[in-house]
Design a protein around this motif. Structure first.
Motif, PDB file in Angstrom:
ATOM      1  N   GLY A  75      17.509 -32.295 -12.413  1.00 44.83           N
ATOM      2  CA  GLY A  75      16.622 -32.480 -13.547  1.00 44.83           C
ATOM      3  C   GLY A  75      16.087 -33.892 -13.584  1.00 44.83           C
ATOM      4  N   SER A  76      15.483 -34.267 -14.685  1.00 43.06           N
ATOM      5  CA  SER A  76      14.895 -35.593 -14.828  1.00 43.06           C
ATOM      6  C   SER A  76      15.947 -36.683 -14.637  1.00 43.06           C
TER       7      SER A  76
ATOM      8  N   SER B 226      17.813 -37.314 -12.092  1.00 40.93           N
ATOM      9  CA  SER B 226      19.061 -36.779 -11.541  1.00 40.93           C
ATOM     10  C   SER B 226      19.698 -37.686 -10.494  1.00 40.93           C
TER      11      SER B 226
END
Length: 207
Positions: A149-150, A152
């Motif tokens: 995800g963002s 990561s």
């Protein structure tokens, strides 16, 4: 050492929403990218199996045509939930999860990462931009916890994963989220399914 490699894949209708390219059908392009990634992973010498986690019927049908790959149903708990579901179904102790949007992936580049990962209990490879993670590996099945995800890359590092010394030129690091990324992957040399769609699109726009 043989590895189980888990690849979560979204439905093609929901995937790659930023990848609108003239002359191409986005779901078809997303499917081609995913299947080229899976096929390249399955050909790697260190890979004992590829487990694809997906609820997309077209992806499932494509996976069934790739030797060394199988699919399991996506539990619908997001990217990390899908990765965990695949990791739990893996058969080898050494397990890795990687993104399904690496159309330029070369099998030997994945082998280099897996060989490097054998020296670490937990490890990861960031994307070219150094913010996301394209690959995370666990040498022991008791230690896996993906943080895709963002941001990561930082999350995996903070969780104790060692960054592997994989150069930016390695095709494992070129994930595709935008048209610019896709052009960069094309220059590296994408897989046959993605190449066929992109070449056809270029021919149509040039006509």
């Amino acid at each position: 050492m043989l590895w189980s490699v888990i690849i979560p894949v979204k439905t093609t209708q929901a995937a790659k929403t930023r990848l609108e390219l003239a002359g191409t059908d986005r779901p078809q392009l997303a499917l081609a990218i995913a299947l080229d990634t899976i096929a390249a992973a399955a050909r790697a010498e260190a890979v004992g199996e590829v487990v694809v986690v997906t609820s997309d019927a077209d992806v499932q049908a494509g996976v069934e045509q790739i030797e060394g790959a199988r699919w399991v149903s996506d539990p619908g708990m997001g990217l990390n939930g899908a990765a965990r579901a695949g990791l739990e179904r893996a058969t080898h102790d050494a397990r890795a999860a990687m993104l399904g949007d690496l159309p330029a992936l070369r099998s030997n580049d994945l082998d280099r990462a897996l060989l490097s990962a054998t020296a670490e209990e937990r490890s990861f490879v960031p994307d070219v931009e150094e913010t996301g993670s394209v690959f995370v590996a666990w040498r022991s099945p008791a230690t896996f916890e993906p943080h895709f995800g963002s941001g990561s890359a930082e999350k995996h590092a903070q969780a104790g994963h060692v960054r592997l010394p994989i150069p930016a030129t390695n095709t494992l690091r070129r994930d595709v989220d935008t048209v610019e990324h896709l052009h960069e992957a094309y220059e590296l040399g994408v897989g046959p399914r993605t190449a066929a769609l992109l070449n056809a699109a270029r021919a149509r726009t040039a006509a």
